[in-house]
Design a protein around this motif. Sequence first.
Motif, mmCIF file in Angstrom:
data_model
loop_
_atom_site.group_PDB
_atom_site.id
_atom_site.type_symbol
_atom_site.label_atom_id
_atom_site.label_comp_id
_atom_site.label_asym_id
_atom_site.label_seq_id
_atom_site.Cartn_x
_atom_site.Cartn_y
_atom_site.Cartn_z
ATOM 1 N N SER A 20 1.016 -1.159 0.060
ATOM 2 C CA SER A 20 0.010 0.059 -0.072
ATOM 3 C C SER A 20 0.921 1.258 0.075
ATOM 4 O O SER A 20 2.124 1.200 0.643
ATOM 5 C CB SER A 20 -0.804 0.043 1.282
ATOM 6 O OG SER A 20 -1.863 -1.124 1.282
ATOM 7 N N ALA A 22 0.187 5.204 0.910
ATOM 8 C CA ALA A 22 -0.657 6.543 1.401
ATOM 9 C C ALA A 22 0.003 7.750 1.238
ATOM 10 O O ALA A 22 0.924 8.062 1.412
ATOM 11 C CB ALA A 22 -0.857 6.270 2.787
ATOM 12 N N ASP A 71 -7.354 3.760 -4.625
ATOM 13 C CA ASP A 71 -8.709 3.956 -3.890
ATOM 14 C C ASP A 71 -8.653 5.823 -3.809
ATOM 15 O O ASP A 71 -7.806 6.043 -2.736
ATOM 16 C CB ASP A 71 -8.835 3.355 -2.433
ATOM 17 C CG ASP A 71 -10.206 3.569 -2.023
ATOM 18 O OD1 ASP A 71 -10.758 4.776 -2.211
ATOM 19 O OD2 ASP A 71 -10.602 2.919 -1.146
ATOM 20 N N LYS A 74 -9.415 7.106 -0.319
ATOM 21 C CA LYS A 74 -8.689 7.036 0.672
ATOM 22 C C LYS A 74 -7.176 7.666 0.612
ATOM 23 O O LYS A 74 -6.255 7.657 1.120
ATOM 24 C CB LYS A 74 -8.280 5.450 0.911
ATOM 25 C CG LYS A 74 -9.514 4.772 1.584
ATOM 26 C CD LYS A 74 -9.375 3.423 1.968
ATOM 27 C CE LYS A 74 -10.574 2.621 2.448
ATOM 28 N NZ LYS A 74 -10.289 1.374 2.758
ATOM 29 N N ASN A 75 -7.035 8.070 -0.906
ATOM 30 C CA ASN A 75 -5.798 8.568 -1.483
ATOM 31 C C ASN A 75 -4.646 7.666 -1.240
ATOM 32 O O ASN A 75 -3.622 7.921 -0.818
ATOM 33 C CB ASN A 75 -5.365 9.686 -0.560
ATOM 34 C CG ASN A 75 -4.962 10.933 -1.061
ATOM 35 O OD1 ASN A 75 -5.156 11.317 -2.654
ATOM 36 N ND2 ASN A 75 -4.071 12.014 -0.817
ATOM 37 N N GLN A 76 -4.993 6.341 -1.750
ATOM 38 C CA GLN A 76 -4.043 5.326 -1.569
ATOM 39 C C GLN A 76 -3.779 4.747 -2.955
ATOM 40 O O GLN A 76 -4.782 4.696 -3.548
ATOM 41 C CB GLN A 76 -4.419 4.464 -0.391
ATOM 42 C CG GLN A 76 -4.248 5.006 0.927
ATOM 43 C CD GLN A 76 -4.306 3.884 2.011
ATOM 44 O OE1 GLN A 76 -4.172 2.615 1.805
ATOM 45 N NE2 GLN A 76 -4.376 4.206 3.201
#
Length: 122
Positions: A20, A22, A71, A74-76
């Motif tokens: 992931s 972020a 996403d 979610k800024n991910q």
Amino acid sequence: VQLQAFGGGLVQAGGSLRLSCAASGRTVSTYVMGWFRQAPGKEREFVAIISGGGSTYYADSVKGRFSISRDNAKNQVYLQMNSLKPEDTAVYYCAAKATMSSIYYTNAYDFWGQGTLVTVSS
């Protein structure tokens, strides 16, 4: 934009991991988001990118095994890695740039995360 990559670890060959990334500081929904990797003694190399519109591009070495997604709520950004091989062992970095130009080149990216180590044992 600040990027933080996480999710690396030790996995056996044939296994899976999900990385992931972020983002913070601003929304990256329109940014090109990329994953690169650097193995010991080697240069950093392109792995995959996803455009703001969701188009994806992969290095030949990971095509069919890795999947990049995002996403925006979610800024991910994510990198799903399946059928891992020992040669996938590297530090994986996420990166961001505003345009689709030169997407395969590390020096074209404006923002980088700190990297997360993926080790694949045989």
